[in-house]
Design a protein around this motif. Structure first.
Motif, mmCIF file in Angstrom:
data_model
loop_
_atom_site.group_PDB
_atom_site.id
_atom_site.type_symbol
_atom_site.label_atom_id
_atom_site.label_comp_id
_atom_site.label_asym_id
_atom_site.label_seq_id
_atom_site.Cartn_x
_atom_site.Cartn_y
_atom_site.Cartn_z
ATOM 1 N N GLN A 48 132.979 47.725 43.929
ATOM 2 C CA GLN A 48 133.983 46.870 44.558
ATOM 3 C C GLN A 48 134.047 47.123 46.062
ATOM 4 O O GLN A 48 134.086 46.189 46.862
ATOM 5 C CB GLN A 48 135.358 47.122 43.936
ATOM 6 N N GLY A 49 134.056 48.390 46.445
ATOM 7 C CA GLY A 49 134.086 48.718 47.866
ATOM 8 C C GLY A 49 132.879 48.174 48.602
ATOM 9 O O GLY A 49 132.991 47.684 49.732
ATOM 10 N N ARG A 50 131.718 48.241 47.952
ATOM 11 C CA ARG A 50 130.501 47.716 48.566
ATOM 12 C C ARG A 50 130.654 46.231 48.892
ATOM 13 O O ARG A 50 130.300 45.763 49.964
ATOM 14 C CB ARG A 50 129.310 47.958 47.637
ATOM 15 N N PHE A 51 131.191 45.446 47.946
ATOM 16 C CA PHE A 51 131.319 44.001 48.160
ATOM 17 C C PHE A 51 132.454 43.662 49.123
ATOM 18 O O PHE A 51 132.307 42.777 49.972
ATOM 19 C CB PHE A 51 131.538 43.290 46.818
ATOM 20 N N VAL A 52 133.570 44.341 49.008
ATOM 21 C CA VAL A 52 134.720 44.025 49.859
ATOM 22 C C VAL A 52 134.397 44.270 51.330
ATOM 23 O O VAL A 52 134.627 43.405 52.197
ATOM 24 C CB VAL A 52 135.943 44.858 49.435
ATOM 25 N N PHE A 53 133.868 45.428 51.631
ATOM 26 C CA PHE A 53 133.610 45.754 53.024
ATOM 27 C C PHE A 53 132.396 45.004 53.569
ATOM 28 O O PHE A 53 132.346 44.682 54.765
ATOM 29 C CB PHE A 53 133.442 47.269 53.188
ATOM 30 N N ALA A 54 131.420 44.714 52.708
ATOM 31 C CA ALA A 54 130.287 43.905 53.150
ATOM 32 C C ALA A 54 130.745 42.492 53.498
ATOM 33 O O ALA A 54 130.326 41.911 54.503
ATOM 34 C CB ALA A 54 129.207 43.868 52.072
ATOM 35 N N PHE A 55 131.632 41.932 52.671
ATOM 36 C CA PHE A 55 132.138 40.584 52.939
ATOM 37 C C PHE A 55 132.928 40.553 54.238
ATOM 38 O O PHE A 55 132.800 39.610 55.035
ATOM 39 C CB PHE A 55 133.020 40.111 51.783
ATOM 40 N N ARG A 80 123.488 34.903 40.179
ATOM 41 C CA ARG A 80 122.829 35.885 41.041
ATOM 42 C C ARG A 80 123.754 37.083 41.306
ATOM 43 O O ARG A 80 123.337 38.245 41.238
ATOM 44 C CB ARG A 80 122.427 35.237 42.358
ATOM 45 N N VAL A 81 125.028 36.797 41.581
ATOM 46 C CA VAL A 81 125.973 37.870 41.864
ATOM 47 C C VAL A 81 126.213 38.735 40.629
ATOM 48 O O VAL A 81 126.327 39.960 40.729
ATOM 49 C CB VAL A 81 127.302 37.289 42.384
ATOM 50 N N PHE A 82 126.267 38.111 39.459
ATOM 51 C CA PHE A 82 126.467 38.892 38.237
ATOM 52 C C PHE A 82 125.348 39.924 38.071
ATOM 53 O O PHE A 82 125.601 41.102 37.792
ATOM 54 C CB PHE A 82 126.514 37.969 37.022
ATOM 55 N N PHE A 83 124.116 39.472 38.244
ATOM 56 C CA PHE A 83 122.990 40.404 38.118
ATOM 57 C C PHE A 83 123.010 41.449 39.237
ATOM 58 O O PHE A 83 122.742 42.631 38.997
ATOM 59 C CB PHE A 83 121.668 39.636 38.149
ATOM 60 N N GLY A 84 123.311 41.020 40.458
ATOM 61 C CA GLY A 84 123.359 41.960 41.575
ATOM 62 C C GLY A 84 124.453 43.000 41.403
ATOM 63 O O GLY A 84 124.237 44.198 41.657
ATOM 64 N N TRP A 85 125.629 42.548 40.964
ATOM 65 C CA TRP A 85 126.736 43.479 40.753
ATOM 66 C C TRP A 85 126.378 44.474 39.644
ATOM 67 O O TRP A 85 126.626 45.685 39.776
ATOM 68 C CB TRP A 85 127.996 42.701 40.374
ATOM 69 N N LEU A 187 127.132 35.536 52.518
ATOM 70 C CA LEU A 187 128.580 35.345 52.487
ATOM 71 C C LEU A 187 129.059 34.953 51.090
ATOM 72 O O LEU A 187 130.004 35.548 50.552
ATOM 73 C CB LEU A 187 128.982 34.270 53.500
ATOM 74 N N VAL A 188 128.417 33.941 50.507
ATOM 75 C CA VAL A 188 128.822 33.482 49.179
ATOM 76 C C VAL A 188 128.599 34.590 48.157
ATOM 77 O O VAL A 188 129.427 34.821 47.268
ATOM 78 C CB VAL A 188 128.058 32.202 48.790
ATOM 79 N N ASN A 189 127.479 35.293 48.269
ATOM 80 C CA ASN A 189 127.170 36.388 47.358
ATOM 81 C C ASN A 189 128.270 37.438 47.368
ATOM 82 O O ASN A 189 128.765 37.866 46.314
ATOM 83 C CB ASN A 189 125.831 37.009 47.747
ATOM 84 N N ASN A 190 128.671 37.847 48.562
ATOM 85 C CA ASN A 190 129.669 38.911 48.655
ATOM 86 C C ASN A 190 131.072 38.420 48.331
ATOM 87 O O ASN A 190 131.906 39.197 47.857
ATOM 88 C CB ASN A 190 129.613 39.549 50.045
ATOM 89 N N LEU A 191 131.341 37.133 48.573
ATOM 90 C CA LEU A 191 132.634 36.572 48.185
ATOM 91 C C LEU A 191 132.799 36.589 46.665
ATOM 92 O O LEU A 191 133.806 37.062 46.132
ATOM 93 C CB LEU A 191 132.768 35.142 48.718
ATOM 94 N N ILE A 192 131.795 36.070 45.957
ATOM 95 C CA ILE A 192 131.855 36.066 44.490
ATOM 96 C C ILE A 192 131.808 37.489 43.954
ATOM 97 O O ILE A 192 132.542 37.850 43.024
ATOM 98 C CB ILE A 192 130.705 35.229 43.907
ATOM 99 N N GLY A 193 130.942 38.309 44.564
ATOM 100 C CA GLY A 193 130.838 39.696 44.132
ATOM 101 C C GLY A 193 132.149 40.445 44.291
ATOM 102 O O GLY A 193 132.500 41.291 43.467
ATOM 103 N N MET A 194 132.879 40.118 45.356
ATOM 104 C CA MET A 194 134.175 40.752 45.577
ATOM 105 C C MET A 194 135.138 40.412 44.443
ATOM 106 O O MET A 194 135.880 41.271 43.962
ATOM 107 C CB MET A 194 134.744 40.299 46.924
#
Length: 315
Positions: A48-55, A80-85, A187-194
């Motif tokens: 979660q921290g990885r996605f929040v701060f990256a976004f 894509r985000v599901f697999f990446g997360w 941007l979209v990747n990290n938004l959904i990942g967040m």
């Protein structure tokens, strides 16, 4: 936009720098998951921290650069985000239990996974060279798993899970990268990942210490920095030239693990890493030969590196 002049030495330097950043994210994840900076955090919270701060970092970049966006392909982004997360979460979990060099090396199996999935999903054909490369890389993973009752590393299966998820992510990304720009994809990747990671982390969330907050921000910042460096690297040199430098990640992972945790890779770790890198390197070399020999409408062989001169590939 004016074309970017080739700069192989700069591209190599940027790839090595990206490798150092990626290994740094794994080191910070290990510190967060082993209680080095406070009570151990669950890998889901680290993700979660990885996605929040990256976004947050990407949002600032977008506000400054003001790029032109197109309509996102939301279903592909979500997949894509599901697999990446999943891949990141498994990788961070593995890093807490086994040497960073082992976890990093096993994760390099993701191009093999992607190659196998590309056969039914992308309609690719696989020749003898690529089959041999895949078998070599898998043999390296088996070495690192230490498949004997006395030496078996159960936690290495977490790194293997990371490779499976990340390889699946590459398949989706091959479809996505031809439609949208790199900053939009990130941007979209990290938004959904967040959103996905926050929902999962809510089940295990605990208040981080100040040092852990800094480390979580570091994970996100280093990941974005690695992505930016690599995108600029492949814009200045062919992927076939850049790809070998990506495996310097193993060197940085070993150095970081020794510097912080005094972990020294044993002979089995070194042998397994060399075998995996040999197999993955053979895949990259074969794809470079295929790419020079013909243009194909199909997606290129998924691997640890993007297609030649395609700055839209991101991670």
């Amino acid at each position: 936009m004016r074309p970017i002049a080739p700069a192989p030495l700069l591209a190599a330097g940027l790839t090595v720098l990206a490798s150092a950043f990626v290994a740094g994210t794994t080191l910070l994840a290990k510190m967060l998951g082993t209680g080095t900076l406070g009570p151990a955090l669950n890998p889901l919270q680290v993700s979660q921290g990885r996605f929040v701060f990256a976004f947050a970092a990407l949002l600032i970049g977008a506000a400054v650069l003001r790029p032109r966006f197109t309509a996102p392909a939301w279903p592909m982004h979500v997949l894509r985000v599901f697999f990446g997360w999943g891949g990141v979460s498994f990788m961070f979990a593995a890093a807490a239990f086994i040497p960073l060099s082992d976890a990093t090396a096993i994760s390099f199996l993701n191009p093999v996974v992607a190659m196998l999935l590309a056969i039914p999903l992308l309609g690719e054909t696989v020749g003898r060279v690529r089959i041999a490369a895949a078998l070599i890389a898998v043999a390296g993973a088996l070495i690192l798993l230490r498949p004997t009752p006395e030496a078996f590393q159960p936690a290495a299966l977490l790194a293997l899970g990371a490779a499976l998820f990340l390889g699946s992510e590459l398949i989706v990304l091959k479809r996505l990268s031809g439609r949208e720009g790199p900053l939009q994809i990130l941007l979209v990747n990290n938004l959904i990942g967040m959103g996905i990671s926050s929902a999962a982390a809510a089940l295990v969330w605990q208040m981080p210490t100040p040092a852990q907050w800094a480390a979580l921000a570091g994970v996100g910042g280093l990941m974005v920095s690695a992505q930016i460096c690599f995108i600029h690297a492949i814009a200045r040199a062919d992927a076939s030239f850049v790809s070998p430098f990506w495996y310097v990640t193993l060197v940085f992972a070993s150095l970081y693990d020794f510097a912080v945790f005094r972990v020294v890779p044993d002979g089995i770790s070194v042998l397994g890493a060399v075998v995996i890198v040999a197999g993955a390197g053979l895949l990259a070399w074969r794809q470079a030969r295929l790419g020079r020999g013909r243009e194909s409408a199909a997606a290129p062989l998924p691997g640890a590196v993007p297609p030649q001169r395609d700055s839209r590939e991101s991670r």
